[in-house]
Structure formats: C-alpha cells, structure tokens
Write an enzyme that holds these catalytic residues in place. Structure first.
Site, PDB file in Angstrom:
ATOM      1  N   TRP A  21      -5.459   2.063  -0.130  1.00 32.86           N
ATOM      2  CA  TRP A  21      -4.671   0.841  -0.165  1.00 32.86           C
ATOM      3  C   TRP A  21      -3.823   0.955   1.041  1.00 32.86           C
ATOM      4  O   TRP A  21      -3.889  -0.226   1.743  1.00 32.86           O
ATOM      5  CB  TRP A  21      -4.114   0.437  -1.476  1.00 32.86           C
ATOM      6  CG  TRP A  21      -3.555  -0.780  -1.742  1.00 32.86           C
ATOM      7  CD1 TRP A  21      -3.778  -1.954  -0.817  1.00 32.86           C
ATOM      8  CD2 TRP A  21      -2.654  -1.131  -2.728  1.00 32.86           C
ATOM      9  NE1 TRP A  21      -3.172  -3.066  -1.301  1.00 32.86           N
ATOM     10  CE2 TRP A  21      -2.492  -2.766  -2.241  1.00 32.86           C
ATOM     11  CE3 TRP A  21      -2.215  -0.733  -3.960  1.00 32.86           C
ATOM     12  CZ2 TRP A  21      -1.873  -3.500  -3.416  1.00 32.86           C
ATOM     13  CZ3 TRP A  21      -1.205  -1.473  -4.673  1.00 32.86           C
ATOM     14  CH2 TRP A  21      -1.250  -2.938  -4.327  1.00 32.86           C
ATOM     15  N   ASP A  51     -10.142   7.440  -2.905  1.00 34.42           N
ATOM     16  CA  ASP A  51     -10.278   6.073  -3.603  1.00 34.42           C
ATOM     17  C   ASP A  51      -9.904   4.821  -2.671  1.00 34.42           C
ATOM     18  O   ASP A  51      -9.019   4.637  -1.821  1.00 34.42           O
ATOM     19  CB  ASP A  51      -9.407   6.053  -4.954  1.00 34.42           C
ATOM     20  CG  ASP A  51      -9.488   4.734  -5.542  1.00 34.42           C
ATOM     21  OD1 ASP A  51     -10.304   4.512  -6.266  1.00 34.42           O
ATOM     22  OD2 ASP A  51      -8.409   3.705  -5.337  1.00 34.42           O
ATOM     23  N   TYR A  56      -9.246  -3.856  -0.190  1.00 29.66           N
ATOM     24  CA  TYR A  56      -8.107  -3.208   0.751  1.00 29.66           C
ATOM     25  C   TYR A  56      -8.454  -3.423   2.251  1.00 29.66           C
ATOM     26  O   TYR A  56      -9.498  -2.764   2.844  1.00 29.66           O
ATOM     27  CB  TYR A  56      -8.373  -1.689   0.733  1.00 29.66           C
ATOM     28  CG  TYR A  56      -7.806  -1.275  -0.732  1.00 29.66           C
ATOM     29  CD1 TYR A  56      -7.165  -2.115  -1.708  1.00 29.66           C
ATOM     30  CD2 TYR A  56      -7.978   0.046  -1.156  1.00 29.66           C
ATOM     31  CE1 TYR A  56      -6.911  -1.704  -2.938  1.00 29.66           C
ATOM     32  CE2 TYR A  56      -7.646   0.435  -2.300  1.00 29.66           C
ATOM     33  CZ  TYR A  56      -7.251  -0.332  -3.283  1.00 29.66           C
ATOM     34  OH  TYR A  56      -6.807   0.147  -4.538  1.00 29.66           O
ATOM     35  N   HIS A 121     -12.426  -3.598 -10.986  1.00 31.99           N
ATOM     36  CA  HIS A 121     -11.076  -3.539 -10.377  1.00 31.99           C
ATOM     37  C   HIS A 121     -10.049  -4.188 -10.997  1.00 31.99           C
ATOM     38  O   HIS A 121      -9.838  -5.698 -10.715  1.00 31.99           O
ATOM     39  CB  HIS A 121     -11.133  -3.927  -8.719  1.00 31.99           C
ATOM     40  CG  HIS A 121      -9.899  -3.635  -7.916  1.00 31.99           C
ATOM     41  ND1 HIS A 121      -9.716  -3.889  -6.646  1.00 31.99           N
ATOM     42  CD2 HIS A 121      -8.747  -3.191  -8.251  1.00 31.99           C
ATOM     43  CE1 HIS A 121      -8.585  -3.485  -6.281  1.00 31.99           C
ATOM     44  NE2 HIS A 121      -7.776  -2.853  -7.262  1.00 31.99           N
ATOM     45  N   SER A 152     -10.876   0.469 -13.238  1.00 31.81           N
ATOM     46  CA  SER A 152      -9.398   0.620 -13.068  1.00 31.81           C
ATOM     47  C   SER A 152      -8.696  -0.541 -13.954  1.00 31.81           C
ATOM     48  O   SER A 152      -8.854  -1.878 -14.043  1.00 31.81           O
ATOM     49  CB  SER A 152      -9.238  -0.013 -11.634  1.00 31.81           C
ATOM     50  OG  SER A 152      -7.768   0.390 -11.242  1.00 31.81           O
TER      51      SER A 152
END
Length: 327
Positions: A21, A51, A56, A121, A152
């Site tokens: 991220w 990940d 992102y 997500h 997630s």
C-alpha cells in the site's frame, strides 16, 4: 527466513512478508526506484509473498511488483484484491462480468497468467452474507485466472461469515498489540478450519514503532492525516482505530517491550509471530531500511508467558475502550 503454510493451500510463504500500500500511494511521498530496490532486497532475504490491491496507487503497486518479480513468477507469490474501485455496497460490483474485468486488469498489470491469492477487499457485510461473490470466484478459479481466494475483512463477524464458505482459503485481518479482539474467536476458528491468516497493519500505522510524538504532522496525501477519524474509509485502517494522540500515549506506555530486543517495532512484530495460528505479517515499507527493520522480527527474542499476560492485560484495561469503529 521461516515459512508457514497458507492455510491448507499447500503454499508455503515467508512469515515476514510485505504489503505494498505504502509504495503505491496514500502514505506520503513515494519513490519508484527506492521501492524497487526495497522489493529486490526483500526477495534476496527470502521473502516470497507480497500483498497488493488494484486501488493501491490505482494499480501502480501491482505494476511495481511485476517489475520486481519478472522471471521469478514461480518463486514469488502475489496476493491482490478487488472491489474498492466500485461501490462496495452494490451487488453489481461483485457480478461475474465486473469481477472478471477487475481480475483481468490486475493480471495485465502484474504481467501474470494467474493470481496466486485473490481477495475481496473489505466488502460490505451484506455482500458476504449473500455469498454470491464466492460463486463468481469459484468460476474464475475454474477458468485458471486465480489459484486461491480469500477475504480481507474489517470485523470479526465478517471473518466468521467468510469462513462459512469452505473455499475461502485465507483471511486478511487487522491484528496487533492495540487490536487483540481477533484472539478471542476468529483466530482460533480460522486455525481449526485450516484458513490462512494474513496480518495487516501489524504496527498500527506506525504507532508501535514508538517513533512518533503527539505533535507529529503527516503529509497531506498520507491517510494517517486525512483518515484519522474515518473520513475516507474505515477508521480501523488508521492507527488501529485509535486517535493519533491517544495512540502515541499508549505506545509510550508499551516501550518496555523493546528492552533486550532489537527495537520496539521488531518486538511488536515478534508478538504477532509468537501466535502459532498466524500465517504471516505484511507490514508496509517505503525503503530498504524499513524492510530490514521489519525483518528484524525474525531474530527478536520471543515473549515470556508473563510478558504476554502483561500485554493482554494492558489491552483490556487501557486500550480496547478507546478503539473506534466496528471491529
């Protein structure tokens, strides 16, 4: 490097892995060349799992991973995520056509034929309850676009709902010394079912490094400035749901964990790795020095039973009542 099996997938991944991220954006200034050097350094140290997500840096971190892992696709496993490019509450955002489009876009940016782990997500809870999205992921798996899939999640409830589907192979959770609720039911249940556990924000957005003072000001494009109170997305994604000043105060009270250990950060990461049910931690990074610091958890002295009880008591008595947002 030590490796742990990702649930019952048969894939063994480095127990210290990394999230991307920060190198994609929303954590202040980034530098692509430094990001690539950092990824190369991590891989050289035995890290074989990263990940990322399609949001992102609007896919930029996926592109960076493609460059860093070129020619090593069989050795380096990548997990990416989808759904936050659209309305997370809209069922159409999880239709076969939409998810296939998200998936194919990620595959193109990653320059891969298949995604090792495809994660929903942080979807809306009602989407997980409905469960239709899992049928879509089963279909993509049958087509060979994804190898395995997971979710997630933001809350314990969402994790438990997700695991009702037997094909969910992993959960990505927020778990750290400031956010211990998953230890009560979610983590034991995942372990019992053979579901892998990826831990994001293991340092509570940097609070558990012990490096911040209450007067610290973050850059304008850093989510730790614009999302402290959940203005842009779930408040739990920033400082584990604590207000920044309160978080600094609590971190100062935990600095004793660094005594006899490499650093406060490595100690905080070691605490998570001491939980046998956890598959890996995925701290973020922006440079090679941060990668090296996080890898220090591997050499850090484990906690004694007395220390573990002290940390749990500190959470119960001093922390949990100040955590905001559903979790």
């Amino acid at each position: 490097m030590n490796y742990r099996e990702l649930g019952n997938t048969g894939i063994k991944i480095s127990e210290v892995s990394f999230g991307t991220w920060a190198i994609g954006g929303s954590w202040g200034k980034t530098n692509d060349q430094e990001a690539l050097r950092s990824l190369e350094y991590a891989i050289d140290q035995g890290v074989n799992f990263f990940d990322t997500a399609d949001v992102y840096g609007d896919g930029h971190s996926e592109e960076l991973l493609a460059k860093a892992t070129k020619g090593k696709e069989d050795q380096i496993h990548i997990a990416t995520k989808f759904c936050r490019k659209g309305d997370i509450h809209d069922p159409e955002n999880y239709s076969y056509e939409t998810v296939r489009s998200y998936c194919e876009d990620s595959l193109r940016r990653l320059n891969r034929e298949s995604i090792d782990l495809y994660q929903i997500h942080c979807p809306a809870t009602e989407i997980l309850r409905d469960g239709s999205v899992f049928d879509v992921l089963d279909r993509l798996q049958e087509e060979g676009k994804i190898r395995h899939y997971g979710v997630s999640v933001e809350t314990v409830e969402e994790g438990l709902i997700s695991m009702e589907n037997p094909n969910v192979k992993s959960l990505q959770i927020i778990f750290n010394m400031f956010r211990q609720k998953p230890l009560e039911t979610l983590i034991p249940e995942a372990y019992r079912k053979g579901v892998g556990l990826l831990v994001r924000l293991p340092l509570a957005s940097g609070l558990l490094t012990g490096k911040f003072s209450a007067g610290h000001v973050f850059e304008e494009d850093d989510h730790r400035r614009f999302n402290e109170n959940g203005e842009a997305f779930n408040v739990g994604e920033t400082f584990a749901g604590l207000g920044f000043k309160k978080g600094v105060e609590l971190a100062d009270q935990l600095k004793w964990i660094a005594e006899g250990r490499q650093s406060m950060a490595s100690a905080a990461l070691r605490w998570i790795l001491d939980q046998k049910e956890i598959t890996c931690i995925i701290p973020g990074f922006k440079n090679a020095a941060q990668v090296k610091d996080n890898l220090g958890a591997l050499e850090t002295t484990p906690f004694t039973e007395e220390e573990l009880q002290t940390i749990q008591r500190f959470y119960q008595e001093n922390v949990k009542d100040f955590i905001r947002g559903a979790y």
